[in-house]
Design a protein around this motif. Structure first.
Motif, PDB file in Angstrom:
ATOM      1  N   THR A  69      31.626  54.484  76.484  1.00  0.00           N
ATOM      2  CA  THR A  69      30.386  53.736  76.678  1.00  0.00           C
ATOM      3  C   THR A  69      29.757  53.123  75.429  1.00  0.00           C
ATOM      4  O   THR A  69      28.584  52.750  75.465  1.00  0.00           O
ATOM      5  CB  THR A  69      29.344  54.627  77.376  1.00  0.00           C
ATOM      6  N   ASN A  70      30.483  53.032  74.329  1.00  0.00           N
ATOM      7  CA  ASN A  70      30.004  52.163  73.249  1.00  0.00           C
ATOM      8  C   ASN A  70      31.184  51.725  72.394  1.00  0.00           C
ATOM      9  O   ASN A  70      32.289  52.278  72.510  1.00  0.00           O
ATOM     10  CB  ASN A  70      28.869  52.804  72.433  1.00  0.00           C
ATOM     11  N   TYR A  71      30.964  50.728  71.560  1.00  0.00           N
ATOM     12  CA  TYR A  71      32.062  50.091  70.832  1.00  0.00           C
ATOM     13  C   TYR A  71      32.759  51.042  69.870  1.00  0.00           C
ATOM     14  O   TYR A  71      33.984  51.181  69.872  1.00  0.00           O
ATOM     15  CB  TYR A  71      31.541  48.863  70.079  1.00  0.00           C
ATOM     16  N   ASN A 100      27.017  49.122  62.954  1.00  0.00           N
ATOM     17  CA  ASN A 100      27.170  49.068  64.404  1.00  0.00           C
ATOM     18  C   ASN A 100      27.247  47.602  64.833  1.00  0.00           C
ATOM     19  O   ASN A 100      26.324  46.824  64.607  1.00  0.00           O
ATOM     20  CB  ASN A 100      25.975  49.767  65.065  1.00  0.00           C
ATOM     21  N   VAL A 101      28.366  47.207  65.437  1.00  0.00           N
ATOM     22  CA  VAL A 101      28.586  45.806  65.810  1.00  0.00           C
ATOM     23  C   VAL A 101      27.528  45.310  66.782  1.00  0.00           C
ATOM     24  O   VAL A 101      27.034  44.186  66.672  1.00  0.00           O
ATOM     25  CB  VAL A 101      30.000  45.635  66.418  1.00  0.00           C
ATOM     26  N   PHE A 102      27.156  46.151  67.739  1.00  0.00           N
ATOM     27  CA  PHE A 102      26.136  45.784  68.717  1.00  0.00           C
ATOM     28  C   PHE A 102      24.831  45.416  68.019  1.00  0.00           C
ATOM     29  O   PHE A 102      24.215  44.386  68.306  1.00  0.00           O
ATOM     30  CB  PHE A 102      25.928  46.956  69.687  1.00  0.00           C
ATOM     31  N   ILE A 162       9.458  40.325  59.437  1.00  0.00           N
ATOM     32  CA  ILE A 162       9.662  41.240  60.553  1.00  0.00           C
ATOM     33  C   ILE A 162      10.527  42.390  60.073  1.00  0.00           C
ATOM     34  O   ILE A 162      11.568  42.175  59.432  1.00  0.00           O
ATOM     35  CB  ILE A 162      10.371  40.536  61.738  1.00  0.00           C
ATOM     36  N   GLY A 163      10.118  43.602  60.374  1.00  0.00           N
ATOM     37  CA  GLY A 163      10.914  44.774  60.020  1.00  0.00           C
ATOM     38  C   GLY A 163      11.863  45.143  61.150  1.00  0.00           C
ATOM     39  O   GLY A 163      11.504  45.064  62.318  1.00  0.00           O
ATOM     40  N   VAL A 164      13.081  45.506  60.784  1.00  0.00           N
ATOM     41  CA  VAL A 164      14.087  45.909  61.773  1.00  0.00           C
ATOM     42  C   VAL A 164      14.616  47.286  61.370  1.00  0.00           C
ATOM     43  O   VAL A 164      15.088  47.463  60.249  1.00  0.00           O
ATOM     44  CB  VAL A 164      15.254  44.904  61.840  1.00  0.00           C
ATOM     45  N   VAL A 165      14.527  48.254  62.278  1.00  0.00           N
ATOM     46  CA  VAL A 165      15.015  49.604  62.006  1.00  0.00           C
ATOM     47  C   VAL A 165      16.076  49.945  63.047  1.00  0.00           C
ATOM     48  O   VAL A 165      15.794  49.990  64.239  1.00  0.00           O
ATOM     49  CB  VAL A 165      13.886  50.652  62.053  1.00  0.00           C
ATOM     50  N   ILE A 166      17.299  50.156  62.569  1.00  0.00           N
ATOM     51  CA  ILE A 166      18.425  50.431  63.467  1.00  0.00           C
ATOM     52  C   ILE A 166      19.124  51.724  63.043  1.00  0.00           C
ATOM     53  O   ILE A 166      19.020  52.145  61.896  1.00  0.00           O
ATOM     54  CB  ILE A 166      19.428  49.268  63.477  1.00  0.00           C
ATOM     55  N   VAL A 173      41.949  52.523  80.358  1.00  0.00           N
ATOM     56  CA  VAL A 173      40.739  52.615  79.537  1.00  0.00           C
ATOM     57  C   VAL A 173      39.836  51.420  79.805  1.00  0.00           C
ATOM     58  O   VAL A 173      40.297  50.278  79.850  1.00  0.00           O
ATOM     59  CB  VAL A 173      41.095  52.637  78.027  1.00  0.00           C
ATOM     60  N   ILE A 174      38.544  51.696  80.000  1.00  0.00           N
ATOM     61  CA  ILE A 174      37.530  50.640  79.955  1.00  0.00           C
ATOM     62  C   ILE A 174      36.576  50.991  78.820  1.00  0.00           C
ATOM     63  O   ILE A 174      36.059  52.113  78.750  1.00  0.00           O
ATOM     64  CB  ILE A 174      36.747  50.509  81.272  1.00  0.00           C
ATOM     65  N   GLY A 175      36.376  50.049  77.910  1.00  0.00           N
ATOM     66  CA  GLY A 175      35.505  50.277  76.766  1.00  0.00           C
ATOM     67  C   GLY A 175      34.205  49.505  76.878  1.00  0.00           C
ATOM     68  O   GLY A 175      33.891  48.927  77.919  1.00  0.00           O
ATOM     69  N   PHE A 176      33.459  49.487  75.788  1.00  0.00           N
ATOM     70  CA  PHE A 176      32.139  48.860  75.769  1.00  0.00           C
ATOM     71  C   PHE A 176      32.009  47.982  74.532  1.00  0.00           C
ATOM     72  O   PHE A 176      32.305  48.424  73.414  1.00  0.00           O
ATOM     73  CB  PHE A 176      31.053  49.940  75.744  1.00  0.00           C
ATOM     74  N   ASP A 177      31.577  46.731  74.739  1.00  0.00           N
ATOM     75  CA  ASP A 177      31.245  45.812  73.638  1.00  0.00           C
ATOM     76  C   ASP A 177      32.468  45.335  72.846  1.00  0.00           C
ATOM     77  O   ASP A 177      33.528  45.938  72.887  1.00  0.00           O
ATOM     78  CB  ASP A 177      30.240  46.427  72.666  1.00  0.00           C
TER      79      ASP A 177
END
Length: 340
Positions: A247-249, A74-76, A65-69, A272-276
């Motif tokens: 809105t992101n880590y 990126n921790v997420f 399986i190929g994965v492209v990110i 502060v409210i963060g993400f992930d």
């Protein structure tokens, strides 16, 4: 002395099983437990090695399986890949992971490379929102599963969280704690999840009857550096800002760095409210409130969808099988950082 490589016939002779059973085992089919044990013992004794290239040519499947990110660090992304690989590995699949550095050209090159490698399916967190980089692969009748983002008009599966509600709940929490000038550090305007989170930000304000000032909005690029720049810019523009939703880590890390460099305390001067990444939230002092996404569950769901296509023979999206969107849960985990 010349050694000859063992064959499936040798395994059949050693185990007393038929070639059909041996073949079924190697192709991931259902084999009785006692037969599976016999086959695996024979494989070890005979030092049998599967010729994956030959099998791929014969079955038109490479068990990869190929994965492209966008970013490998990126921790997420990495947590989703871990959850996905656990399931795929147990079904005999390997993954080839490509980092496109958030560059559309590199993303297209990565997909073309994976297509030439004849991977059985592709998992993509797309940078190119047109989806043109995936067209050739889809035309070959192979499945594509998108994570965290959707591409308008593209018929494929996607797995993502309810981003609008996640952002709404985070901003609502700040509003309920008395904040009226809340900044937001969002992603690029053309990214689906960034737009959804902006909708949640606006919706929470509208429900409270508070107008949103454009000066409180900053569009970053999902990097630590842009998070730090965002806080510097927002603070400079808005002397009355008392809270910020990031809105992101990576941008959350950057925002905390930016506040520290400005000498602004959390939550004394800025909530502060963060993400992930709950670990990062807990490591901060005082601990941050964070929007937590179920990355392991997303990864497992991606694997489940791929396996349904590949093992149930659903290797192409037809007019009867339109896009399946799996909305996962999310939660706002309150550790601290909010005025009470």
């Amino acid at each position: 002395m010349i050694f000859t490589a063992a064959t499936m016939k040798d395994i059949a002779k050693r185990t007393g099983l038929g070639l059909a059973t041996i073949s079924s085992y190697f192709n991931g089919g259902n084999v009785r437990e006692k037969n599976r044990i016999k086959i695996e013992e024979a494989i070890e004794e005979l030092h049998y090695e599967v010729n994956e290239v030959a099998r791929g040519l014969k079955t038109n499947a490479t068990k990869t399986i190929g994965v492209v990110i966008p970013e490998l660090n990126n921790v997420f992304c990495s947590e989703i890949i871990t959850g996905m690989e656990d399931i795929l590995r147990s079904h005999g699949y390997a993954t080839i992971i490509c980092d496109c550095r958030t560059d559309r050209t590199l993303e297209k090159e990565a997909v073309d490379f994976l297509t030439r490698k004849r991977v059985d399916g592709i998992v993509n967190m797309p940078v190119d929102i047109t989806g043109s980089h995936l067209t050739e692969f889809q035309d070959k009748g192979r499945p594509v599963v998108l994570i965290d983002r959707k591409i308008q008009g593209m018929e494929c599966d996607s797995v993502l969280v309810d981003n609008q509600k996640a952002a709404h709940d985070a901003v609502e929490l700040l509003l309920k704690n008395g904040h009226r000038n809340i900044g937001i550090v969002c992603g690029p305007r053309d990214v689906f999840t960034a737009r959804e989170r902006m909708k949640g930000y606006y919706a929470a304000h509208e429900e409270t009857g508070i107008a949103v000032r454009e000066s409180l909005i900053y569009h970053g690029d999902y990097t630590i550096q842009s998070g730090a720049r965002a806080l510097e810019t927002l603070v400079d523009r808005n002397k009355d800002m008392t809270a910020v939703f990031v809105t992101n880590y990576e941008m959350t890390m950057g925002a905390v760095i930016g506040l520290n460099e400005l000498g602004i305390s959390i939550p004394g001067q800025m909530s502060v409210i963060g993400f992930d990444n709950l670990q990062f939230a807990r490591a901060c002092s005082p601990k941050l409130t964070i929007v937590s996404q179920p990355t392991q569950e997303i990864g497992r769901e991606v694997a489940r969808i791929l396996l349904k296509h590949l093992e149930d023979g659903e290797t192409a999206i037809t007019t009867e099988k339109l896009q399946t969107e799996m909305i996962m849960g999310r939660s706002v985990v309150k550790y601290g950082g909010i005025y009470e």
